[in-house]
Motif scaffolding. Structure first.
Motif, PDB file in Angstrom:
ATOM      1  N   ARG A 177     -50.185 -42.383 -29.905  1.00 33.20           N
ATOM      2  CA  ARG A 177     -50.025 -43.606 -30.698  1.00 33.20           C
ATOM      3  C   ARG A 177     -50.776 -44.767 -30.059  1.00 33.20           C
ATOM      4  NH1 ARG A 177     -44.152 -42.519 -30.397  1.00 33.20           N
ATOM      5  NH2 ARG A 177     -43.841 -40.712 -31.761  1.00 33.20           N
ATOM      6  N   ALA A 178     -50.735 -44.831 -28.736  1.00 35.76           N
ATOM      7  CA  ALA A 178     -51.465 -45.890 -28.043  1.00 35.76           C
ATOM      8  C   ALA A 178     -52.961 -45.782 -28.326  1.00 35.76           C
ATOM      9  CB  ALA A 178     -51.200 -45.817 -26.542  1.00 35.76           C
ATOM     10  N   LYS A 179     -53.478 -44.572 -28.358  1.00 27.83           N
ATOM     11  CA  LYS A 179     -54.895 -44.358 -28.643  1.00 27.83           C
ATOM     12  C   LYS A 179     -55.241 -44.790 -30.069  1.00 27.83           C
ATOM     13  CE  LYS A 179     -59.055 -42.505 -28.171  1.00 27.83           C
ATOM     14  NZ  LYS A 179     -60.105 -43.178 -27.371  1.00 27.83           N
ATOM     15  N   ARG A 180     -54.325 -44.601 -30.988  1.00 27.27           N
ATOM     16  CA  ARG A 180     -54.572 -45.041 -32.365  1.00 27.27           C
ATOM     17  C   ARG A 180     -54.612 -46.563 -32.454  1.00 27.27           C
ATOM     18  NH1 ARG A 180     -50.050 -40.929 -34.556  1.00 27.27           N
ATOM     19  NH2 ARG A 180     -51.293 -39.003 -34.597  1.00 27.27           N
ATOM     20  N   ARG A 213     -55.198 -58.105 -24.031  1.00 27.03           N
ATOM     21  CA  ARG A 213     -55.360 -58.606 -25.399  1.00 27.03           C
ATOM     22  C   ARG A 213     -55.660 -60.095 -25.411  1.00 27.03           C
ATOM     23  NH1 ARG A 213     -52.834 -61.247 -29.228  1.00 27.03           N
ATOM     24  NH2 ARG A 213     -51.054 -61.735 -27.880  1.00 27.03           N
ATOM     25  N   THR A 214     -55.061 -60.843 -24.497  1.00 25.65           N
ATOM     26  CA  THR A 214     -55.248 -62.288 -24.445  1.00 25.65           C
ATOM     27  C   THR A 214     -56.378 -62.693 -23.502  1.00 25.65           C
ATOM     28  OG1 THR A 214     -53.481 -62.422 -22.766  1.00 25.65           O
ATOM     29  CG2 THR A 214     -52.856 -62.787 -25.063  1.00 25.65           C
ATOM     30  N   GLU A 215     -57.148 -61.713 -23.029  1.00 28.02           N
ATOM     31  CA  GLU A 215     -58.366 -61.944 -22.250  1.00 28.02           C
ATOM     32  C   GLU A 215     -58.101 -62.620 -20.908  1.00 28.02           C
ATOM     33  OE1 GLU A 215     -61.042 -64.031 -24.832  1.00 28.02           O
ATOM     34  OE2 GLU A 215     -61.293 -62.318 -26.180  1.00 28.02           O
ATOM     35  N   VAL A 216     -56.927 -62.377 -20.342  1.00 28.08           N
ATOM     36  CA  VAL A 216     -56.612 -62.910 -19.017  1.00 28.08           C
ATOM     37  C   VAL A 216     -57.224 -62.048 -17.922  1.00 28.08           C
ATOM     38  CG1 VAL A 216     -54.703 -63.447 -17.422  1.00 28.08           C
ATOM     39  CG2 VAL A 216     -54.491 -63.984 -19.857  1.00 28.08           C
ATOM     40  N   VAL A 217     -57.463 -60.748 -18.222  1.00 29.62           N
ATOM     41  CA  VAL A 217     -57.938 -59.797 -17.223  1.00 29.62           C
ATOM     42  C   VAL A 217     -59.234 -59.154 -17.689  1.00 29.62           C
ATOM     43  CG1 VAL A 217     -55.628 -59.345 -16.341  1.00 29.62           C
ATOM     44  CG2 VAL A 217     -56.523 -57.949 -18.213  1.00 29.62           C
ATOM     45  N   ARG A 218     -59.901 -58.443 -16.744  1.00 29.34           N
ATOM     46  CA  ARG A 218     -61.203 -57.846 -17.072  1.00 29.34           C
ATOM     47  C   ARG A 218     -61.144 -56.334 -17.267  1.00 29.34           C
ATOM     48  NH1 ARG A 218     -64.606 -59.388 -11.770  1.00 29.34           N
ATOM     49  NH2 ARG A 218     -63.257 -61.234 -11.901  1.00 29.34           N
ATOM     50  N   SER A 219     -60.051 -55.689 -16.913  1.00 30.15           N
ATOM     51  CA  SER A 219     -59.830 -54.280 -17.243  1.00 30.15           C
ATOM     52  C   SER A 219     -58.341 -54.002 -17.176  1.00 30.15           C
ATOM     53  CB  SER A 219     -60.597 -53.336 -16.302  1.00 30.15           C
ATOM     54  OG  SER A 219     -59.949 -53.213 -15.049  1.00 30.15           O
ATOM     55  N   VAL A 220     -57.904 -52.961 -17.889  1.00 29.66           N
ATOM     56  CA  VAL A 220     -56.479 -52.612 -17.960  1.00 29.66           C
ATOM     57  C   VAL A 220     -56.306 -51.124 -17.725  1.00 29.66           C
ATOM     58  CG1 VAL A 220     -54.433 -52.458 -19.431  1.00 29.66           C
ATOM     59  CG2 VAL A 220     -55.917 -54.461 -19.589  1.00 29.66           C
ATOM     60  N   THR A 221     -55.416 -50.784 -16.801  1.00 28.68           N
ATOM     61  CA  THR A 221     -54.933 -49.411 -16.662  1.00 28.68           C
ATOM     62  C   THR A 221     -53.435 -49.438 -16.936  1.00 28.68           C
ATOM     63  OG1 THR A 221     -56.581 -48.960 -14.941  1.00 28.68           O
ATOM     64  CG2 THR A 221     -54.776 -47.381 -15.190  1.00 28.68           C
ATOM     65  N   ALA A 222     -53.004 -48.780 -17.999  1.00 33.03           N
ATOM     66  CA  ALA A 222     -51.595 -48.772 -18.406  1.00 33.03           C
ATOM     67  C   ALA A 222     -51.031 -47.372 -18.192  1.00 33.03           C
ATOM     68  CB  ALA A 222     -51.459 -49.198 -19.861  1.00 33.03           C
ATOM     69  N   LEU A 223     -50.089 -47.240 -17.279  1.00 34.12           N
ATOM     70  CA  LEU A 223     -49.469 -45.959 -16.945  1.00 34.12           C
ATOM     71  C   LEU A 223     -48.140 -45.856 -17.681  1.00 34.12           C
ATOM     72  CD1 LEU A 223     -50.022 -46.206 -13.074  1.00 34.12           C
ATOM     73  CD2 LEU A 223     -51.550 -45.127 -14.744  1.00 34.12           C
ATOM     74  N   SER A 224     -48.052 -44.925 -18.646  1.00 32.86           N
ATOM     75  CA  SER A 224     -46.847 -44.771 -19.470  1.00 32.86           C
ATOM     76  C   SER A 224     -46.344 -46.120 -19.975  1.00 32.86           C
ATOM     77  CB  SER A 224     -45.736 -44.069 -18.678  1.00 32.86           C
ATOM     78  OG  SER A 224     -46.113 -42.765 -18.331  1.00 32.86           O
ATOM     79  N   PRO A 225     -47.180 -46.884 -20.687  1.00 36.32           N
ATOM     80  CA  PRO A 225     -46.761 -48.219 -21.114  1.00 36.32           C
ATOM     81  C   PRO A 225     -45.669 -48.174 -22.175  1.00 36.32           C
ATOM     82  CG  PRO A 225     -48.841 -47.632 -22.145  1.00 36.32           C
ATOM     83  CD  PRO A 225     -48.548 -46.559 -21.134  1.00 36.32           C
ATOM     84  N   ALA A 226     -44.772 -49.135 -22.114  1.00 40.12           N
ATOM     85  CA  ALA A 226     -43.759 -49.310 -23.151  1.00 40.12           C
ATOM     86  C   ALA A 226     -44.428 -49.861 -24.414  1.00 40.12           C
ATOM     87  CB  ALA A 226     -42.685 -50.269 -22.662  1.00 40.12           C
ATOM     88  N   GLY A 227     -43.699 -49.739 -25.548  1.00 43.01           N
ATOM     89  CA  GLY A 227     -44.150 -50.388 -26.759  1.00 43.01           C
ATOM     90  C   GLY A 227     -44.839 -49.508 -27.776  1.00 43.01           C
ATOM     91  N   PHE A 228     -44.878 -48.185 -27.538  1.00 51.00           N
ATOM     92  CA  PHE A 228     -45.516 -47.267 -28.480  1.00 51.00           C
ATOM     93  C   PHE A 228     -44.522 -46.218 -28.986  1.00 51.00           C
ATOM     94  CE2 PHE A 228     -48.911 -48.930 -25.783  1.00 51.00           C
ATOM     95  CZ  PHE A 228     -49.778 -49.411 -26.748  1.00 51.00           C
ATOM     96  N   TRP A 229     -43.271 -46.587 -28.995  1.00 51.80           N
ATOM     97  CA  TRP A 229     -42.183 -45.679 -29.337  1.00 51.80           C
ATOM     98  C   TRP A 229     -41.833 -45.736 -30.816  1.00 51.80           C
ATOM     99  CZ3 TRP A 229     -40.045 -48.778 -24.879  1.00 51.80           C
ATOM    100  CH2 TRP A 229     -39.926 -50.144 -25.217  1.00 51.80           C
ATOM    101  N   THR A 230     -41.178 -44.684 -31.291  1.00 49.26           N
ATOM    102  CA  THR A 230     -40.432 -44.769 -32.540  1.00 49.26           C
ATOM    103  C   THR A 230     -39.077 -45.399 -32.222  1.00 49.26           C
ATOM    104  OG1 THR A 230     -39.378 -42.610 -32.276  1.00 49.26           O
ATOM    105  CG2 THR A 230     -41.533 -42.656 -33.396  1.00 49.26           C
ATOM    106  N   GLU A 231     -38.312 -45.745 -33.237  1.00 49.50           N
ATOM    107  CA  GLU A 231     -36.997 -46.336 -32.976  1.00 49.50           C
ATOM    108  C   GLU A 231     -36.097 -45.347 -32.243  1.00 49.50           C
ATOM    109  OE1 GLU A 231     -33.782 -48.859 -32.683  1.00 49.50           O
ATOM    110  OE2 GLU A 231     -35.931 -49.209 -32.923  1.00 49.50           O
ATOM    111  N   ALA A 232     -36.160 -44.071 -32.618  1.00 47.81           N
ATOM    112  CA  ALA A 232     -35.332 -43.065 -31.937  1.00 47.81           C
ATOM    113  C   ALA A 232     -35.753 -42.923 -30.478  1.00 47.81           C
ATOM    114  CB  ALA A 232     -35.435 -41.731 -32.664  1.00 47.81           C
ATOM    115  N   GLU A 233     -37.048 -42.934 -30.218  1.00 51.25           N
ATOM    116  CA  GLU A 233     -37.539 -42.817 -28.843  1.00 51.25           C
ATOM    117  C   GLU A 233     -37.153 -44.049 -28.020  1.00 51.25           C
ATOM    118  OE1 GLU A 233     -41.484 -40.086 -29.858  1.00 51.25           O
ATOM    119  OE2 GLU A 233     -41.638 -42.270 -29.708  1.00 51.25           O
TER     120      GLU A 233
END
Length: 276
Positions: free
Chosen positions: A239-242, A115-135
């Motif tokens: 959710r990440a795809k959205r 997002r901050t343009e530090v890198v040229r490609s991203v592969t995110a494996l099960s990334p955190a941050g796309f949860w509901t509060e319960a999850e």
């Protein structure tokens, strides 16, 4: 061999020193590897050799994990701080917009670097941050239970359990779908890394308010989720795809939360395809 580099980062209290441990191997375009909470750079061992055939691979111990010292007192473990720390690390090593792959916490950090343009490609494996509060509460509760268990077990018992497939399953089945494939030495090392992670609680503290809600534009992004992830449930990938509409969403059949061990060839292929 593990190397440690030291540099300064800007904080609210002025420049502060930070040290980061890493291992580097291979040749080609640079590829940064970021592990999850409570883990260490050895998490990437199952795929490092494959990746190093095409990439200059830099596997990092995040601050407060593995052999990297904790961040200085008063410096938070939030995205707004750790992201620039990793950017400063890349600058110190002379890495000009490397590719990045991250798992769990590392996946969240990888997306922030994109997002901050530090890198040229991203592969995110099960990334955190796309949860509901319960999850999120479920995931954090699971992680805290894992940490308490690692702290409660005497080291000789950890070593004894690691020698059998059943013991390795008892120690690591929460993160691996195929824990019996992990070597005894690796299981001991990662259990000790979990119990000794100085950044564990401070990372969870800031994580309570963490959601990734901004698009990552202009670079290739892949979000990949193991179908047998028991910590961050795979519906979070939708959710990440959205949030990141142009991202490629990939299923990792039969893989758990840390998929590099469960299917090294598949995970390496996903990373290399994204970085091409």
């Amino acid at each position: 061999m593990t190397t440690t580099v030291s540099f300064t980062v800007a904080t609210a209290d002025g420049p502060r020193p930070v040290s980061v441990a890493y291992e580097r191997t291979g040749s080609g375009e640079p590829l940064l590897l970021l592990h999850g909470i409570g883990h260490h750079l050895r998490a990437w061992d199952p795929v490092t050799r494959i990746l190093a055939a095409e990439r200059d691979v830099i596997a990092v111990d995040l601050p407060g994990f593995g052999t990297s010292p904790a961040l200085p007192d008063g410096v938070p473990y939030d995205l707004a701080t750790v992201g620039p720390v990793l950017g400063a690390f890349c600058a110190e090593l002379g890495l000009d917009r490397p590719h990045v792959a991250g798992n769990s916490l590392g996946g969240l950090l990888a997306l922030e670097l994109g997002r901050t343009e530090v890198v040229r490609s991203v592969t995110a494996l099960s990334p955190a941050g796309f949860w509901t509060e319960a999850e999120r509460r479920y995931a954090f509760g699971t992680l805290r239970t894992m940490r308490r268990s690692a702290l409660a077990l005497p080291v000789p018992l950890i070593e004894r359990l690691s020698r059998s497939a059943a013991g390795r399953t008892a120690l690591t089945s929460t993160i691996y779908a195929r824990p019996g494939r992990r070597s005894p030495e690796a299981v001991v090392a990662e259990t000790l890394a979990l119990r000794e992670a100085t950044g564990f609680h401070r990372t969870l503290e800031v994580g309570r308010d963490t959601l990734f809600g901004e698009d990552v534009k202009g670079i290739p992004v892949t979000v990949a989720w193991g179908t047998r992830d028991r910590i961050l449930l795979r519906r979070q990938g939708i959710r990440a795809k959205r949030v990141i509409p142009d991202a490629r969403l990939v299923r990792l059949p039969g893989c758990g939360h840390v998929p590099m061990n469960d299917d090294p060839a598949l995970v390496a292929r996903v990373i290399l395809d994204t970085s091409r």
